[in-house]
Design a protein around this motif. Structure first.
Motif, mmCIF file in Angstrom:
data_model
loop_
_atom_site.group_PDB
_atom_site.id
_atom_site.type_symbol
_atom_site.label_atom_id
_atom_site.label_comp_id
_atom_site.label_asym_id
_atom_site.label_seq_id
_atom_site.Cartn_x
_atom_site.Cartn_y
_atom_site.Cartn_z
ATOM 1 N N GLN A 174 1.267 -1.355 -0.076
ATOM 2 C CA GLN A 174 0.082 0.174 -0.143
ATOM 3 C C GLN A 174 0.797 1.039 -0.106
ATOM 4 O O GLN A 174 2.201 1.496 0.332
ATOM 5 N N THR A 175 -0.027 2.667 -0.518
ATOM 6 C CA THR A 175 1.085 3.803 -0.678
ATOM 7 C C THR A 175 -0.395 4.857 -0.520
ATOM 8 O O THR A 175 -1.809 4.776 -0.641
ATOM 9 N N GLY A 176 -0.163 5.983 -0.115
ATOM 10 C CA GLY A 176 -1.355 6.835 0.084
ATOM 11 C C GLY A 176 -1.212 7.562 0.884
ATOM 12 O O GLY A 176 -1.119 6.445 2.343
ATOM 13 N N GLY B 124 -4.484 -7.209 13.498
ATOM 14 C CA GLY B 124 -3.366 -6.954 12.273
ATOM 15 C C GLY B 124 -3.204 -8.823 11.717
ATOM 16 O O GLY B 124 -4.111 -9.069 11.145
ATOM 17 N N LYS B 125 -1.940 -9.170 11.645
ATOM 18 C CA LYS B 125 -1.176 -10.190 10.962
ATOM 19 C C LYS B 125 -1.850 -11.896 11.172
ATOM 20 O O LYS B 125 -1.386 -12.241 10.810
ATOM 21 N N LYS C 65 -7.208 0.695 10.056
ATOM 22 C CA LYS C 65 -7.591 -0.722 9.566
ATOM 23 C C LYS C 65 -6.422 -0.894 8.582
ATOM 24 O O LYS C 65 -6.603 -2.299 8.387
ATOM 25 N N GLU C 66 -5.789 0.114 8.299
ATOM 26 C CA GLU C 66 -5.403 -0.535 6.995
ATOM 27 C C GLU C 66 -3.571 -1.368 7.825
ATOM 28 O O GLU C 66 -3.554 -2.334 7.074
ATOM 29 N N CYS C 67 -3.159 -1.014 9.359
ATOM 30 C CA CYS C 67 -2.410 -1.319 9.172
ATOM 31 C C CYS C 67 -2.988 -2.962 10.753
ATOM 32 O O CYS C 67 -1.853 -3.784 10.681
ATOM 33 N N HIS C 68 -3.684 -2.605 11.530
ATOM 34 C CA HIS C 68 -4.574 -3.195 12.244
ATOM 35 C C HIS C 68 -5.817 -4.163 11.716
ATOM 36 O O HIS C 68 -6.252 -5.192 12.939
ATOM 37 N N GLY D 159 -1.926 -11.524 1.804
ATOM 38 C CA GLY D 159 -2.519 -10.108 0.735
ATOM 39 C C GLY D 159 -2.066 -9.129 0.765
ATOM 40 O O GLY D 159 -0.636 -8.648 1.045
ATOM 41 N N SER D 160 -3.086 -8.263 -0.521
ATOM 42 C CA SER D 160 -2.245 -7.020 -0.120
ATOM 43 C C SER D 160 -2.357 -5.647 0.792
ATOM 44 O O SER D 160 -2.043 -4.920 0.618
ATOM 45 N N HIS D 161 -3.060 -6.386 2.467
ATOM 46 C CA HIS D 161 -2.982 -5.648 2.480
ATOM 47 C C HIS D 161 -2.360 -6.441 4.286
ATOM 48 O O HIS D 161 -1.918 -5.178 5.461
ATOM 49 N N PHE D 162 -1.543 -6.468 4.016
ATOM 50 C CA PHE D 162 -0.357 -7.604 4.995
ATOM 51 C C PHE D 162 0.823 -6.482 5.224
ATOM 52 O O PHE D 162 1.574 -6.097 4.304
#
Ligand code: HEC
Ligand code: HEC
Length: 267
Positions: free
Chosen positions: A85-87, A103-104, A94-97, A111-114
């Protein structure tokens, strides 16, 4: 005589309304606007409102709070782990957790949000002030212009008291809902959600570039995200949420929503 009675009555009515206006505070003069509801806070916030509002900050704080969208990628977002992810999105909690708060160890294990970052479930029950302090550390470069202290306490309250364990109703292999009373979900959906989304969930379409995205589509593909929105509402719009009701109602709505159509209606 009749004229006198009428005049006296209207003078009395005038005096009465004048007294009410004079004694009332300024709020009686304030005409409520949709923006006050979408981005503001009630004078006496209930526990359910606080947790839902905190959940919306967790989802997308600038949309929830009507702030400028952050520029560029969050410097705290991990690189070098094949993260994708960028931006601005990298500034969303939610993007990190994750939407499931794990989370992980949850849906974002792959997937793309790992990101490899742990969930926030370890902070359940911790004092709200302590959590709010964590949210100003190096992992969380949020300024008070981005999220004020009062708003940070709101998202901290959500972290402490507003998380649900989605492993109890989602199948983590297939990312689908595996439990819930569809008939109870049907009656709740038809009497609440349907007012905006239509009986079949296709009245609002947030798909882009020719793709269609309805409640049914999202409930099947991203049930963890839909559960978060059922309990907290979508950010930046007028939407209700089920935070004040038993969790089983939310699970039932989610399981019913996953039965709604995916294809666009016939022309
Ligand atoms: C760019 C990634 C990123 C974003 C965005 C992010 N965090 Fe974190 N968060 C982390 C990292 C890294 C840690 C530390 C994890 C560790 O100790 O292993 C952490 C830790 C936490 C913890 C402590 C967890 C525990 O077990 O004690 C909480 C609570 C938390 N974050 C909440 C939030 C909230 C709320 C937001 C949004 C306002 C947010 N985070 C946004 C990366 C992020
Ligand atoms: C008062 C109107 C209203 C009600 C009632 C309502 N919604 Fe919404 N909902 C919206 C609006 C507006 C959006 C934003 C759509 C967009 O992004 O264009 C939305 C968005 C959503 C989204 C998509 C969020 C995303 O990821 O883009 C879901 C899922 C959703 N609603 C589910 C529900 C469910 C389930 C209920 C019932 C518990 C419900 N809504 C009740 C107005 C409403």
């Amino acid at each position: 005589m009749q004229r006198f009675v009428l005049a006296a009555a209207s003078a009395l009515a005038f005096a009465f309304s004048g007294a009410v206006l004079a004694d009332g505070d300024d709020d009686y003069d304030h005409k409520p606007e949709a923006q006050d509801f979408i981005h503001g806070a009630p004078e006496v916030p209930s526990e359910a409102w606080t947790l839902a509002a905190g959940g919306r900050i967790y989802d997308n704080w600038w949309s929830a709070l009507d702030r400028d969208e952050p520029e560029g990628t969050n410097p705290a977002y991990p690189t070098g782990l094949n993260t994708e992810q960028t931006g601005a999105g990298t500034w969303r909690c939610k993007e990190c957790h994750g939407w499931d708060y794990l989370g992980k160890d949850g849906i974002y294990a792959k997937g793309s949000h790992f990101t490899g970052i742990k969930g926030i479930n370890g902070a359940i029950g911790k004092p709200v002030e302590e959590i709010a302090m964590t949210l100003r550390d190096a992992n969380h470069p949020y300024s008070t212009e981005m999220i004020s202290d009062a708003e940070m306490l709101r998202v901290a309250a959500f972290v402490s008291r507003g998380q649900v364990d989605m492993r109890s109703f989602l199948d983590y292999e297939t990312r689908t809902v595996n439990t819930g009373n569809v008939e109870r979900g049907r009656e709740i959906f038809q009497t609440t959600c349907a007012a905006c989304h239509g009986f079949d969930g296709r009245l609002i379409d947030w798909g882009e570039d020719g793709a269609h995205n309805y409640v049914g589509t999202e409930a099947r593909e991203l049930p963890d995200e839909v559960m978060h929105k059922i309990l907290s509402a979508h950010t930046g719009v007028q939407m209700i949420n089920l935070r004040a009701f038993p969790l089983s109602d939310a699970i039932d709505v989610l399981s019913y929503a996953a039965t709604l159509p995916l294809d666009p209606p016939a022309e």
